[in-house]
Design an enzyme around this catalytic site. Sequence first.
Site, PDB file in Angstrom:
ATOM      1  N   GLY A  94       0.962  -1.242  -0.062  1.00  0.00           N
ATOM      2  CA  GLY A  94      -0.180  -0.065  -0.004  1.00  0.00           C
ATOM      3  C   GLY A  94       0.876   1.163   0.143  1.00  0.00           C
ATOM      4  N   ALA A  95       1.697   1.151   0.827  1.00  0.00           N
ATOM      5  CA  ALA A  95       2.565   2.477   1.190  1.00  0.00           C
ATOM      6  C   ALA A  95       3.827   2.108   1.916  1.00  0.00           C
ATOM      7  CB  ALA A  95       1.887   3.574   1.651  1.00  0.00           C
ATOM      8  N   MET A  96       4.876   3.003   1.855  1.00  0.00           N
ATOM      9  CA  MET A  96       5.954   2.890   2.767  1.00  0.00           C
ATOM     10  C   MET A  96       6.562   4.193   3.278  1.00  0.00           C
ATOM     11  SD  MET A  96       8.234   0.939   4.025  1.00  0.00           S
ATOM     12  CE  MET A  96       9.778   1.349   4.884  1.00  0.00           C
ATOM     13  N   GLU A  97       6.765   4.279   4.813  1.00  0.00           N
ATOM     14  CA  GLU A  97       6.931   5.465   5.374  1.00  0.00           C
ATOM     15  C   GLU A  97       8.209   5.915   5.446  1.00  0.00           C
ATOM     16  OE1 GLU A  97       7.831   1.835   8.510  1.00  0.00           O
ATOM     17  OE2 GLU A  97       6.430   2.248   6.396  1.00  0.00           O
ATOM     18  N   HIS A 152      -1.623   6.439   8.337  1.00  0.00           N
ATOM     19  CA  HIS A 152      -0.807   5.338   8.897  1.00  0.00           C
ATOM     20  C   HIS A 152       0.517   5.834   8.507  1.00  0.00           C
ATOM     21  CE1 HIS A 152      -0.001   0.811   9.231  1.00  0.00           C
ATOM     22  NE2 HIS A 152       1.079   1.356   8.697  1.00  0.00           N
ATOM     23  N   GLU A 153       1.021   6.096   7.289  1.00  0.00           N
ATOM     24  CA  GLU A 153       2.373   6.219   7.094  1.00  0.00           C
ATOM     25  C   GLU A 153       2.864   7.564   7.684  1.00  0.00           C
ATOM     26  OE1 GLU A 153       3.745   3.817   5.637  1.00  0.00           O
ATOM     27  OE2 GLU A 153       1.666   2.863   5.061  1.00  0.00           O
ATOM     28  N   GLU A 165       4.040  -1.642  13.220  1.00  0.00           N
ATOM     29  CA  GLU A 165       2.959  -1.469  12.282  1.00  0.00           C
ATOM     30  C   GLU A 165       1.721  -1.279  12.929  1.00  0.00           C
ATOM     31  OE1 GLU A 165       3.223  -0.851   9.126  1.00  0.00           O
ATOM     32  OE2 GLU A 165       5.237  -1.376   8.862  1.00  0.00           O
TER      33      GLU A 165
END
Length: 856
Positions: free
Chosen positions: A264-267, A298-299, A321
Site C-alpha cells: 500500500g505504501a512505505m513510510e 498510517h504512514e 505497524e
Amino acid sequence: MPADLLTRDEARDRAALISNVDYRIELELSDDPARATYSSVTTMTFDAATAGASTFLNLNAAGAEVWLNGVKQPAGVFSGDRIQLDGLAAHNEVKVIAAARYEKTGVGMHRLVDPADGQVYLYTHFEPFDAHRVFACFDQPDLKAKYNLSVTAPDHWSVISNGAETTSATASTGSTRHDFKQTESMSTYLAAVVAGPYHRITDTHKGVEMNLWCRTSMAPYMDKDKAEIFEITRQGLDHYGDYFQIPYPFGKYDQLFVPEFNMGAMEQPGCVTFNESYLFRSRVTQRSRARRAEVILHEMAHMWFGDLVTMKWWDDLWLNESFATLMSAMAQHDSTKFKDSWLYFADRVKSWALDQDQLPTTHPIVADCPDTATARQNFDGITYAKGASSLRQLHALIGDEPFRDGLRAYMKKYAWGNATLADFLSEVGAGSGRNLDQWAKEWLQTTGPNTLTPDATLSNGTIVKFAVDQTADPKHPTLRTHRLAVGLYSFGADGKLSRTEQIEVDVTGPRTELPQLAGKRADLILLNDGDLTYAKVRLDPRSLQTAIASVSDIDDPLTRRLIWSGAWDMVRDAEIAATQYVDMVARHVTAEKDPDTVAALLADAASCASYGHPQHRDAVRGRVAALAKSGMDAADAGSDLQLVYAQSYISNADAPADLARFARLLDGQETISGLDLDVSMRWNLLMRLAVKGRATEQRIAQELAHDNTDFGKRNAEMARTASPTQRAKQSAWQQLTSDPDMKLATMRSVIGGFYAAGQEQLTDPYAALYEQSVAQWWAQREPDVASALTSGLFPPYRGNAKAIAVADRLLANPTLPAQAKRILAERRDGMLRLQRTHAADLAFHRDLGGRGDIAV
C-alpha cells in the site's frame, strides 16, 4: 537462489562492534531501459569497539570494488551479497564502487518504462532488507546513520530523497548532479530515492513544505484529488504533532505515488511512497477515499513511531505497524471528515486478524524473528491487525490520557534512537500507573483468538441471570482478560433497534457473571458493543433470532457491522450454512444505506459460492447477481450505492442475457443512467466476458488501445489468461514459469486470471505441474516471485482432497524453505475449512429437503 539474509545473532554481534556510522552515497542513474546496472559509490565511516576485529557489509550487486582504510581489498572479499572486512581500526573508512542492478520486482531500485509516453521512472523500496541492493551498508535497523546523498540523473528528471535538495549542477552533457541535505539519524530500510520526470504539486503548512508527485501520465488524477490529499496531510500533521507533543521532525513532507508498488505504501521519512492505486483513474465510493486517508495517516504516524523512534530488530515489527494502524484510525476519526474509521477497523482490520490467527501458521504478536527471511513472512494479519486490535484493547484498559502520556514520554526518551517492546511497555505502564507485564504475556506472547459466548436466562424478555463464557482452541488455550462493553438494544416505537444501555466490564477466566444485568429488558444483547476487544463473539439464541430477523432495523452502523461480522465468522466456522448467510443478506441488504456495508455484504455473499457446497455454486452466484442488479436499478443514479451494486452485478453475473448486456454496454449500444463506463468499469465488464469465453483477442486489443497504459496491459493479460481455452492456460503457465524477465506486477495479473471460477476442467492438469515446479521456483527465483507463484498457482480444488494431498507431499519436502511451507500450510488449511463449510451447507440443504432458502 542462494539465501541473501541476515540473522538476528549476526545483527546483534555487529551492533555490539560497530558505532557512529555515516554514509556518503553517489548514484549515477540512466533513462536507457537497456542498461541493466547503474553506478553506486558508497563511502562510509564507522568506529569499531575492538581494533583488529572483523565484520561484513551487505551488498547485493553485479560486481564491486572495495577499499578499507585506503587499501584496495582482494576481489574475493565480495561474495555477491556480502563484503568481508578484516583487520578493522578503531575508526574506519570504507569505499565501495558497485554495479547495482535495476529491479523488476518492486524492491531495491525498481524501474518502469511507462508505455503511455516511453518515459523511465525509478523508485526504491528497502523494507525489511533490501537497502543493500542499492548501496553497501550495515543493513539492519539498529545501526542508524546519517546519509549524504548525491544522484546524477538525466537533465529532465526530478530526484527526490529523504532530505531536501540543496544544490544541482550540470554533471555532463544531458545530466545533472543533485545533492541533498544530510539526513537525521535513521535506519537503512528508511533511506529512499525516487527519480524520473515526475509531476509535482506543492503546498506548505505551518512551515512544512508538502509535495505530491506522480508520473506524468497519472498527473490528471492527482491534480483532481490534490485538495483532498493536502487536506488530510495538514490534518494529520496537526493531529500527530499535538498528540505526541513533538512537531513533525523531518523538515519537508513528500508523498509520491509510484508505479508497480508491491504494497500500500512505505513510510520513508520525508519521502513517503504510495501505490498508484490511490490515484483514482475511475469513480470510487466515499469508502475508497476514506481508505486512502487511512493509508496517508498510517504512514504519517510512522514519522514518529518507527522513524523517529525505531525498533531494534524485526521481532518488534508488529509494534511499528500495529501502532500506526491504531493511530491512523484514531486520527481519521478525531481530525478528518471521515468519521467511520472504527467501522472499517471492526469490519476489515479485525476480520483480517481473526482469519490469520486461526491458521496453523499463526504466531504470537511478538514473533520470534531469527532472520530477515522470517521478517519478510511476518508482514501479515498478526503484525498489522491483531497487534492493532490488542493495542486498542490496551487503550480501553488504561484510558486515553494515560495511554497518550505514556506515548509522549516514550517518544521523547528514545527520539532518534532504537527501542524495544519492553521500553514501550515501561513508559506506557508508568503513564497509567500499571505494570503491563501480565497484559503483555496474555496478549502479545500467545496465539489464537478467544470466543466469548453469552449465557442468558430470560423471563418474558427480562434478564434473570447473565454470564459470559470464554473459551479457546485447545491448541491455543490462553484465556485473556477482556475490557469490553455489553450493549442492550430494544425496539422503539419507530421499529428501530436502539441501544438503551451500555456497561463496561472486565471478562476474565472461563466464566464471568454479570449480576448487574439482572432485571433489565432487551430484545438484543451484544457483547463487545463498540468493539473494544479482540475476540470471536457469539449471540445468545434470542438475540441471534432478533438479529437474523431485524439487523437492518438497528440504528447504529457499527452495531450492524459487528453482527454481520459475527454471522460471517459463523459461516467460516461451519456453525451456520453459507446458504443461510446468503438468505440473511438477501433479506436485509436492500434496507442498508451505507455503501461500504452493502459492498461488504455482497462480497461475503458472493464468497458463499466457495464456502457453500460446489453443487450450489451457480445458484449462489445467480442469486447474488440478481440482488445486485435489483439494487443497482433501485439506487439513485450516480450514487455510491448504485456503483457498489453495479460492481457486484458485473462480478457475479453468468446468465447469457446479462453477458449480452455487458457486451452492449462496452460497445456503446446501451447505457445505464448515472453509471459512467470509465476505464475501471470497462475492464470489469471485459473481464466478465473473458471468463465466459465472450472476449475475443480483437475485443481485448480494442480495449487495450482505449487504455494504452501499464494498467491496461496488465488488465489485458489477465483477460487473456481468464479465457476458457487450453491455449490461454498453456500460454499463461509458460509465461509465468519460464519468462525470467516478466515483471512481478504483470505476473500477479496473469495469476489473477488463471483459476477463473467454473474453469476447473481446464486447470485440473496443472496440479501435477505445480507440484513438480515449487521446489524449482524457490531454488531459482527471487523470494517475492517464488512466493507469488507458490501462493497464486496453488490448485484451488474447492476443498477437494487432491489439493490437500499436493500440499502434504510438498510440505514433506525437506528442501523447501520455511516461507514456502508457510504458504502451503495456509492453503492446505483453507482447503480443510472449505470441506467443513461444504458439509454444513450440504446438511442444511438436506434438512430443507433440497429447498434453497429459509423462512427467517
